[in-house]
Design an enzyme around this catalytic site. Structure first.
Site, PDB file in Angstrom:
ATOM      1  N   GLY A 197     -14.557  -1.261  -5.990  1.00  0.00           N
ATOM      2  CA  GLY A 197     -14.704  -1.282  -4.544  1.00  0.00           C
ATOM      3  C   GLY A 197     -16.153  -1.369  -4.125  1.00  0.00           C
ATOM      4  O   GLY A 197     -16.682  -2.454  -3.849  1.00  0.00           O
ATOM      5  N   HIS A 240       0.859  -1.195   0.000  1.00  0.00           N
ATOM      6  CA  HIS A 240       0.000   0.000   0.000  1.00  0.00           C
ATOM      7  C   HIS A 240       0.894   1.244   0.000  1.00  0.00           C
ATOM      8  O   HIS A 240       1.409   1.652   1.035  1.00  0.00           O
ATOM      9  CB  HIS A 240      -0.909  -0.017   1.225  1.00  0.00           C
ATOM     10  CG  HIS A 240      -2.074   0.931   1.151  1.00  0.00           C
ATOM     11  ND1 HIS A 240      -2.085   2.041   0.319  1.00  0.00           N
ATOM     12  CD2 HIS A 240      -3.277   0.943   1.780  1.00  0.00           C
ATOM     13  CE1 HIS A 240      -3.238   2.676   0.464  1.00  0.00           C
ATOM     14  NE2 HIS A 240      -3.975   2.040   1.342  1.00  0.00           N
ATOM     15  N   HIS A 299      -2.825   6.825  -0.934  1.00  0.00           N
ATOM     16  CA  HIS A 299      -3.856   7.374  -0.038  1.00  0.00           C
ATOM     17  C   HIS A 299      -3.347   8.043   1.222  1.00  0.00           C
ATOM     18  O   HIS A 299      -4.026   8.030   2.253  1.00  0.00           O
ATOM     19  CB  HIS A 299      -4.871   6.269   0.333  1.00  0.00           C
ATOM     20  CG  HIS A 299      -5.633   5.783  -0.852  1.00  0.00           C
ATOM     21  ND1 HIS A 299      -6.341   4.598  -0.860  1.00  0.00           N
ATOM     22  CD2 HIS A 299      -5.787   6.301  -2.090  1.00  0.00           C
ATOM     23  CE1 HIS A 299      -6.897   4.418  -2.046  1.00  0.00           C
ATOM     24  NE2 HIS A 299      -6.568   5.442  -2.808  1.00  0.00           N
ATOM     25  N   TYR A 327      -0.986   7.228   3.293  1.00  0.00           N
ATOM     26  CA  TYR A 327      -0.451   6.399   4.375  1.00  0.00           C
ATOM     27  C   TYR A 327       1.090   6.486   4.357  1.00  0.00           C
ATOM     28  O   TYR A 327       1.662   7.298   3.620  1.00  0.00           O
ATOM     29  CB  TYR A 327      -1.011   4.979   4.284  1.00  0.00           C
ATOM     30  CG  TYR A 327      -2.515   4.996   4.493  1.00  0.00           C
ATOM     31  CD1 TYR A 327      -3.055   5.323   5.737  1.00  0.00           C
ATOM     32  CD2 TYR A 327      -3.401   4.784   3.444  1.00  0.00           C
ATOM     33  CE1 TYR A 327      -4.434   5.418   5.930  1.00  0.00           C
ATOM     34  CE2 TYR A 327      -4.777   4.872   3.629  1.00  0.00           C
ATOM     35  CZ  TYR A 327      -5.286   5.186   4.876  1.00  0.00           C
ATOM     36  OH  TYR A 327      -6.640   5.299   5.071  1.00  0.00           O
ATOM     37  N   ARG A 337       0.329  -0.441  -4.907  1.00  0.00           N
ATOM     38  CA  ARG A 337      -0.740   0.510  -5.190  1.00  0.00           C
ATOM     39  C   ARG A 337      -0.249   1.924  -4.876  1.00  0.00           C
ATOM     40  O   ARG A 337       0.297   2.164  -3.798  1.00  0.00           O
ATOM     41  CB  ARG A 337      -1.951   0.186  -4.317  1.00  0.00           C
ATOM     42  CG  ARG A 337      -3.206   0.950  -4.727  1.00  0.00           C
ATOM     43  CD  ARG A 337      -4.412   0.491  -3.929  1.00  0.00           C
ATOM     44  NE  ARG A 337      -5.589   0.461  -4.780  1.00  0.00           N
ATOM     45  CZ  ARG A 337      -6.803   0.895  -4.396  1.00  0.00           C
ATOM     46  NH1 ARG A 337      -6.996   1.341  -3.184  1.00  0.00           N
ATOM     47  NH2 ARG A 337      -7.818   0.849  -5.238  1.00  0.00           N
TER      48      ARG A 337
HETATM   49  C1  PHB Z   1     -10.431   3.953   4.807  1.00  0.00           C
HETATM   50  O1  PHB Z   1     -10.533   3.189   5.765  1.00  0.00           O
HETATM   51  O2  PHB Z   1     -11.206   4.899   4.611  1.00  0.00           O
HETATM   52  C2  PHB Z   1      -9.368   3.731   3.848  1.00  0.00           C
HETATM   53  C3  PHB Z   1      -8.395   2.802   4.111  1.00  0.00           C
HETATM   54  C4  PHB Z   1      -7.405   2.580   3.210  1.00  0.00           C
HETATM   55  C5  PHB Z   1      -7.379   3.283   2.040  1.00  0.00           C
HETATM   56  C6  PHB Z   1      -8.332   4.199   1.768  1.00  0.00           C
HETATM   57  C7  PHB Z   1      -9.332   4.424   2.678  1.00  0.00           C
HETATM   58  O3  PHB Z   1      -6.413   3.078   1.155  1.00  0.00           O
END
Ligand code: PHB
Length: 362
Positions: free
Chosen positions: A320, A179, A182, A184, A231
């Site tokens: 999703g 990951h 987003h 992180y 990703r």
């Molecule tokens: C979320 O929990 O909102 C979430 C988690 C991981 C992601 C995106 C959103 O990559």
């Protein structure tokens, strides 16, 4: 050009179709211990007709956790739980990847014995995550200012990724997905907004991308490149990661990743979280940069996916919300059947309601 319903060679595996299940946080792991359970097994098995199931983000270490009741992949109990899930998905004819997650600063001290979460820098930042409230139910809480990872902690962090990869292999996963998206941890290092370091992990784009690439090398070293995908979402500001030069960052990373000959590059596009649609210009540059398989994700429907397949800009699409509500999504898309609507109230946490009780097409 292939249709969505034709096989795709993806590193060590061949997926039966190109309708993938996107990674989706659902917050239903068993406590204590963030352990995958029978309810999760049913949920994933119901969706085994996906070309590839990509698991919800699964934390590589306790430090990597940022949301209530998300599963991990660092303890023996978690590996055993995942093993029942991968066995069941395989028995149903499916393939499943583990998404390896470290949230960095998108976390809360209640998950870390009162200590702040870690990030690239101790930069003040405003965001919220989901923690356990006093009543035991999910509640939103502000993320605290993180502390910066020390330079001498990086080796340990890479070891956490390596260990999680071995655990994923031992748990029976077909692939792992790093990951890197987003907002992180890996994206926090990549983005100049969240990374104010002055060591070899900060400053220039090459320095900011270093951790993502070192993690990739550690994960590949723990298994093999044909079992590893990643990703990214270099364009987009989810979780407060602003990068005015996100396209350039993304293309740099993609070029470096292409040299690693990974199973896939998974691009999460900004419109997944309400942002603008990505233009094909960036998709074309990405394709030119990364000859290996590209998965597109972000508010896809069958028409968008097929258009981009026809244009040669993606090789598969990850869905999703449509997969949450439609366990038999590939068949519904292929036969142009009506789709169930997802219920956002049951996305995060809870029980089988809104999780394993969506019907297949009668
Ligand atoms: C979320 O929990 O909102 C979430 C988690 C991981 C992601 C995106 C959103 O990559």
């Amino acid at each position: 050009m292939p249709t969505l319903f034709e096989p795709l060679s993806l590193g060590a595996v061949t997926t039966p179709n190109r309708v993938f299940m996107a990674p989706l946080t659902r917050m239903r792991a068993t406590q204590p211990g963030d352990v995958p359970n029978d309810l999760m097994r049913n949920y994933y098995t119901q969706r085994a007709s996906a070309g590839l199931v990509i698991s919800e983000g699964t934390q590589i270490s306790p430090e990597g956790k940022g949301y209530m009741d998300t599963p991990g992949i660092h303890s023996d109990e978690q590996v055993a739980g995942w093993r029942t899930i991968t066995d069941a998905v395989h028995a149903a004819g499916g393939l499943i990847a583990a998404q390896l997650w470290h949230v960095g600063r998108v976390s809360h001290e209640s998950f870390h014995d009162g200590e702040p979460p870690v990030s690239a820098s101790a930069a003040p930042y405003r965001n919220r995550t989901t923690i356990r409230g006093e009543d035991g139910r999910p509640t939103r809480a502000s993320c605290p200012t993180p502390r910066a990872l020390e330079l001498d902690e990086i080796a340990r962090l890479l070891e956490d990724y390596r260990r999680a990869t071995i655990n994923a292999r031992d748990a029976g996963f077909d692939l792992v997905e790093i990951h890197g998206a987003h907002g992180y941890l890996l994206h926090q290092f990549l983005s100049p907004d969240s990374n104010q370091r002055e060591d070899r992990y900060g400053g220039s784009l090459a320095n900011r991308a270093r951790l993502m690439l070192e993690v990739t090398d550690a994960v590949v070293g723990a298994w093999t490149s044909e079992r590893v995908g990643i990703r990214i979402s270099p364009i987009g500001s989810f979780n407060g990661t602003e990068d005015p030069d996100g396209a350039e960052s993304g293309l740099y990373v993609a070029r470096e990743l292409a040299r690693r000959d990974l199973a896939f590059l998974h691009l999460s596009e900004p419109d997944w979280a309400g942002g603008p649609q990505l233009d094909d210009g960036f998709r074309r540059e990405l394709r030119a940069t990364h000859p290996g398989p590209i998965i597109g994700a972000g508010n896809y429907d069958a028409d968008k996916a097929q258009r981009l397949l026809d244009a040669g800009l993606i090789d598969a699409a990850a869905f999703g919300r449509a997969f949450i509500a439609n366990p038999d999504l590939p068949r519904r898309l292929e036969d142009e059947l009506q789709l169930n609507a997802p219920d956002p109230d049951t996305f995060y946490g809870g029980n089988e309601a809104g999780y394993t009780d969506y019907p297949v097409y009668a």
